[in-house]
Design an enzyme around this catalytic site. Sequence first.
Site, short mmCIF file in Angstrom:
data_model
loop_
_atom_site.label_atom_id
_atom_site.label_comp_id
_atom_site.label_asym_id
_atom_site.label_seq_id
_atom_site.Cartn_x
_atom_site.Cartn_y
_atom_site.Cartn_z
N SER A 1 4.51 -56.06 -27.39
CA SER A 1 3.39 -55.78 -28.20
C SER A 1 2.50 -55.16 -27.36
O SER A 1 2.63 -54.77 -26.14
CB SER A 1 2.78 -57.30 -28.53
OG SER A 1 2.32 -57.98 -27.08
N SER B 1 -4.71 -54.98 -13.64
CA SER B 1 -5.98 -55.46 -14.44
C SER B 1 -7.35 -55.31 -13.57
O SER B 1 -7.17 -55.75 -12.23
CB SER B 1 -5.94 -56.80 -14.74
OG SER B 1 -7.33 -57.32 -15.13
N TYR C 1 -4.95 -65.46 -13.30
CA TYR C 1 -4.39 -64.29 -13.64
C TYR C 1 -5.09 -62.83 -12.75
O TYR C 1 -4.47 -62.06 -12.34
CB TYR C 1 -5.22 -63.76 -15.02
CG TYR C 1 -4.80 -62.43 -15.65
CD1 TYR C 1 -3.52 -62.31 -16.43
CD2 TYR C 1 -5.39 -61.49 -15.60
CE1 TYR C 1 -3.14 -61.22 -16.94
CE2 TYR C 1 -5.07 -60.24 -16.34
CZ TYR C 1 -4.03 -60.18 -16.82
OH TYR C 1 -3.63 -58.99 -17.46
N LYS D 1 -3.22 -60.43 -10.16
CA LYS D 1 -3.22 -58.91 -10.24
C LYS D 1 -3.72 -58.58 -8.67
O LYS D 1 -3.69 -57.38 -8.41
CB LYS D 1 -4.22 -58.62 -11.21
CG LYS D 1 -3.61 -59.05 -12.60
CD LYS D 1 -2.46 -58.40 -13.06
CE LYS D 1 -2.10 -58.37 -14.35
NZ LYS D 1 -0.63 -57.62 -14.63
N THR E 1 -5.69 -55.57 -27.31
CA THR E 1 -4.43 -55.93 -27.39
C THR E 1 -4.23 -57.43 -28.00
O THR E 1 -5.29 -58.17 -27.73
CB THR E 1 -3.66 -55.96 -25.94
OG1 THR E 1 -4.30 -56.80 -25.14
CG2 THR E 1 -3.69 -54.48 -25.38
#
Length: 322
Positions: free
Chosen positions: A59, A182, A208, A212, A243
């Site tokens: 995806s 990110s 997260y 990163k 996304t």
Amino acid sequence: MTSLPLRLARGLDTVLDRTVAPGYTRIGPAIRRRLPTWPADPEPGALAGKVAAVTGATSGLGVATAQGLAKLGAQVRLVVRDVDKGERVRAEMLRRLPGADIVVDRCDLADLDDVRRFAAEFGPHRLDVLVHNAGVMPATRTESPQGHEMTMALHVLSPILMTELLRRRLHGHDARVILVTSGGMYSQVLRADDPEFLDGTYSGTTAYARSKRAQVELLPVLDAHWSSDGIGVNATHPGWADTPGVVDSLPTFHKLTGPFLRDAEGGADTTVWLAATMPSPDTGELWHDRRVRPTHLLRRTRTGDAERELMWDWVRAQIGTS
């Protein structure tokens, strides 16, 4: 706008980057592509005869990256956890790109034992491009099969272990390893003292961003570690892209910024460009919109060598490599 002097064009590009919101949205590339500082696209067929693997390619950015590499002639291997979903993606890509060479490989990237299995069974003798794109943002603290905090397992331990295990196939032919990171990492300092997020109240978005940050902080270490094999390593951040991951994990952000978000192809552009551009780009760098970017925007997030080495020691201990 292409008639702007180079110095002014670079200044405008930098302003877009430092002010974040315009540069990270679809506005950023819309302006940058018209500047004289925008690098040329890779030549058609630039990846003909080469093999590229993309993790998390079912995806969003993963599909866009895989499709971009296939358009340039690469054999593309979709490294996915859900093979049925991967086959559906493959069929759709072949509909769009008849004659493309696309293969589906199964691997649960969060499971280090499955990464080892995947690497041992990996078919091609040669690998030219390895894109570590798979990502996760759990709402609550979740552990991998080996007991590691999930974002650190998937974004840091798994990519480094996989690259280590595939070094023989990456060796000696200008292979390129790309970590998709990110812009969220700009808000966090490297937490080498707490890589598993055991202290404090857990936040999925913070975890997260911390993982990163770790990716980016380890770039110079990884570059030094793999450069003797002729393997280049870089990180890219896609800006703000529309996304499924953003929709699911950051619904409020998506609702507020939706009209300005880049599409997945725009988010994947620099990753595809880095994989194929010639001559080889500088390595050990963070890239966004085809230009090297600073790894820190805030003084409080700056990392010393001692913290970076501590994180590297922890990573090596967890994956069992020297």
